[in-house]
Design a protein around this motif. Structure first.
Motif, PDB file in Angstrom:
ATOM      1  N   THR A 244      -2.085   8.198  -0.635  1.00  0.00           N
ATOM      2  CA  THR A 244      -3.184   8.503  -1.541  1.00  0.00           C
ATOM      3  C   THR A 244      -2.760   9.456  -2.649  1.00  0.00           C
ATOM      4  O   THR A 244      -3.148   9.289  -3.820  1.00  0.00           O
ATOM      5  CB  THR A 244      -4.365   9.101  -0.758  1.00  0.00           C
TER       6      THR A 244
ATOM      7  N   VAL B 189     -12.427   6.400  -2.330  1.00  0.00           N
ATOM      8  CA  VAL B 189     -12.746   5.667  -3.553  1.00  0.00           C
ATOM      9  C   VAL B 189     -11.820   4.476  -3.768  1.00  0.00           C
ATOM     10  O   VAL B 189     -12.278   3.356  -4.020  1.00  0.00           O
ATOM     11  CB  VAL B 189     -12.681   6.621  -4.767  1.00  0.00           C
ATOM     12  N   ASP B 190     -10.488   4.692  -3.687  1.00  0.00           N
ATOM     13  CA  ASP B 190      -9.576   3.590  -4.036  1.00  0.00           C
ATOM     14  C   ASP B 190      -8.263   3.577  -3.240  1.00  0.00           C
ATOM     15  O   ASP B 190      -7.329   2.877  -3.627  1.00  0.00           O
ATOM     16  CB  ASP B 190      -9.279   3.613  -5.538  1.00  0.00           C
TER      17      ASP B 190
ATOM     18  N   TYR C 174       0.846  -1.193   0.000  1.00  0.00           N
ATOM     19  CA  TYR C 174       0.000   0.000   0.000  1.00  0.00           C
ATOM     20  C   TYR C 174       0.887   1.251   0.000  1.00  0.00           C
ATOM     21  O   TYR C 174       2.024   1.229   0.452  1.00  0.00           O
ATOM     22  CB  TYR C 174      -0.889   0.031   1.245  1.00  0.00           C
TER      23      TYR C 174
ATOM     24  N   LYS D  55     -10.533  10.708  -2.848  1.00  0.00           N
ATOM     25  CA  LYS D  55      -9.805   9.606  -3.488  1.00  0.00           C
ATOM     26  C   LYS D  55      -9.517   8.487  -2.491  1.00  0.00           C
ATOM     27  O   LYS D  55      -9.621   7.300  -2.830  1.00  0.00           O
ATOM     28  CB  LYS D  55      -8.507  10.103  -4.115  1.00  0.00           C
TER      29      LYS D  55
ATOM     30  N   THR E  61      -3.851   5.199  -6.384  1.00  0.00           N
ATOM     31  CA  THR E  61      -3.699   4.643  -7.726  1.00  0.00           C
ATOM     32  C   THR E  61      -2.582   3.602  -7.727  1.00  0.00           C
ATOM     33  O   THR E  61      -1.646   3.665  -6.919  1.00  0.00           O
ATOM     34  CB  THR E  61      -3.390   5.793  -8.714  1.00  0.00           C
ATOM     35  N   ASN E  62      -2.671   2.637  -8.631  1.00  0.00           N
ATOM     36  CA  ASN E  62      -1.706   1.551  -8.750  1.00  0.00           C
ATOM     37  C   ASN E  62      -0.269   2.039  -8.567  1.00  0.00           C
ATOM     38  O   ASN E  62       0.267   2.756  -9.406  1.00  0.00           O
ATOM     39  CB  ASN E  62      -1.868   0.906 -10.136  1.00  0.00           C
TER      40      ASN E  62
ATOM     41  N   GLU F 231     -10.837   9.222 -13.552  1.00  0.00           N
ATOM     42  CA  GLU F 231     -11.054   9.288 -12.108  1.00  0.00           C
ATOM     43  C   GLU F 231     -10.956  10.720 -11.624  1.00  0.00           C
ATOM     44  O   GLU F 231     -11.703  11.137 -10.729  1.00  0.00           O
ATOM     45  CB  GLU F 231     -10.045   8.424 -11.353  1.00  0.00           C
TER      46      GLU F 231
ATOM     47  N   THR G 134      -3.897  10.113 -10.256  1.00  0.00           N
ATOM     48  CA  THR G 134      -5.218   9.488 -10.342  1.00  0.00           C
ATOM     49  C   THR G 134      -5.193   8.300 -11.304  1.00  0.00           C
ATOM     50  O   THR G 134      -4.256   8.120 -12.075  1.00  0.00           O
ATOM     51  CB  THR G 134      -6.266  10.499 -10.842  1.00  0.00           C
ATOM     52  N   THR G 135      -6.247   7.506 -11.230  1.00  0.00           N
ATOM     53  CA  THR G 135      -6.383   6.374 -12.133  1.00  0.00           C
ATOM     54  C   THR G 135      -6.949   6.892 -13.452  1.00  0.00           C
ATOM     55  O   THR G 135      -8.148   6.818 -13.718  1.00  0.00           O
ATOM     56  CB  THR G 135      -7.287   5.292 -11.512  1.00  0.00           C
TER      57      THR G 135
END
Length: 397
Positions: A67, A263-264, A64, A260, A267-268, A102, A97-98
């Motif tokens: 953000t 939401v997720d 992880y 964000k 991002t990757n 996004e 962001t993705t």
């Protein structure tokens, strides 16, 4: 029976995705997608960066992360804008962001309550219309002219008290391919600075210029509520889904970061490490220059074929970069009906309807030139031209 939210029921599925399903037949010449040419992907160098990133950073690529995104990547983006435009952007002004998609959703979530106003270009990017629809806004349109938004219509729209932001694609616009002029950018700035609204400048295509000089943005660097969006999808790889938000408004960035996280989380992170490694260890501009050369050739092939095969009554834009050409048929003709006839000869494009918030059965459509070879482009335009010459205007009403 399952009960669904109003926001999802009232948000139509992607028009383009539905068309791409129809055009999946390999025999179809498709000008419908907004797909970068896969021969432009730097696969070997990305493979080296994947290996190098793992060797250098080990488990960090698989854990992880924060953000806002990988700090060295945000610093790289900040430095690029500062060097190119003389801005004073810092890494803390940026959220990874993705993709830009996004970013659009996050901004709408942070700024828009049900019924709030959004000013859109007409025509405007259909992906933005779809993303914003989820917040159940009120759309206000300003006509997109050859050099940017109609100033009088923009000012009229901004006089509505519920406007939260204006959405623009100033460079090689999707869907029209036009670029806002320096004069129009300054005129828009003079209008927008009088209102307490945000200005979004979505710029995934800005590096893909083959004609003219790079222009400063409308609001970035001089509007407090400026929001700039960028992406690596059109210049490195779309599959990594890496975009970013840039804003000097600290409060806005903080709220977007909170949204964000909900939401997720982030991002990757693997993709962020790899993209950063690729950017700092390769001649990025040389790579972009190769894409520009490729797209210039493909755009020229399409424009030359249109001049050769289309009736003189058909009008179209002549972009200085990017990926799209916008076609306007005679008044009253339906691009949707033309689409049906084009599919009979196995050619696809995107009818203009989904690029408008309040119009249907329009006489405009979008062509993409970046995912077909010049010979294929000429054949596809030749087929379209044959239809346009043969059918009467009444058949397309």
């Amino acid at each position: 029976m399952m009960k669904y939210s109003d926001r999802i029921v009232n948000t139509p599925p992607s028009f383009v995705r539905n068309i791409l399903k129809v055009t999946g037949n390999p025999e179809v010449i498709s000008f419908a997608g907004g797909l970068p040419n896969p021969i432009s992907f730097p696969i070997d160098k990305l493979q080296n960066s994947i290996q190098h990133s793992i060797e250098e950073n080990g488990p960090k690529l698989f854990q992880y992360s924060t953000t806002a995104g990988y700090l060295p990547l945000r610093e790289y983006i900040a430095n690029k804008y500062n060097n190119d435009f003389g801005y004073e952007i810092e890494a803390d002004d940026i959220i990874i962001t993705t993709g830009s998609q996004e970013a659009l959703m996050l901004i709408a979530q942070v700024l828009v309550n049900k019924g709030d106003g959004i000013v859109m270009e007409e025509p405007g990017y259909l992906g933005a219309i779809q993303a914003f629809n989820l917040t159940e806004p009120t759309f206000y349109s300003a006509t997109l002219e050859d050099d940017g938004l109609n100033i009088e219509e923009l000012e009229k729209a901004l006089q509505n008290p519920n406007i939260k932001f204006i959405y623009t694609v100033p460079n090689f616009h999707n869907p029209t391919g036009i670029t806002y002029s320096k004069e129009k950018r300054d005129a828009i700035y003079e209008v927008v600075k009088k209102y307490d609204v945000a200005l979004i400048e979505d710029d995934p295509y800005g590096d893909l210029r083959w004609n003219g000089e790079k222009l400063p943005y409308i609001g970035a660097g001089r509007l407090e509520n400026s929001i700039l969006l960028g992406s690596f999808s059109k210049t490195v790889t779309p599959g990594f889904r890496l975009g970013y938000i840039v804003s000097k408004n600290k409060e806005l960035i903080r709220h977007i970061n909170t949204a964000k996280e909900a939401v997720d989380l982030h991002t990757n992170i693997f993709a962020q490490y790899v993209i950063h490694d690729y950017l700092v260890n390769n001649a990025y501009q040389e790579h972009v220059d190769k894409i520009i050369s490729l797209y210039r050739e493909q755009a020229s092939a399409m424009l030359n074929a249109m001049e050769k095969y289309f009736p003189s009554t058909v009008k179209y834009t002549k972009p200085d970069g990017g990926m799209f050409i916008w076609v306007t048929l005679e008044e009253g003709m339906s691009a949707l009906k033309l689409f049906d006839k084009a599919m009979e000869v196995k050619v696809a494009f995107v009818p203009g309807d989904p690029f408008y918030t309040d119009k249907t059965n329009v006489n405009t459509f979008r062509l993409n030139f970046t995912n077909s070879e010049p010979a294929v482009i000429e054949e596809g335009i030749k087929r379209l031209g044959k239809i346009l010459h043969e059918v009467s205007a009444k058949e397309l009403v």
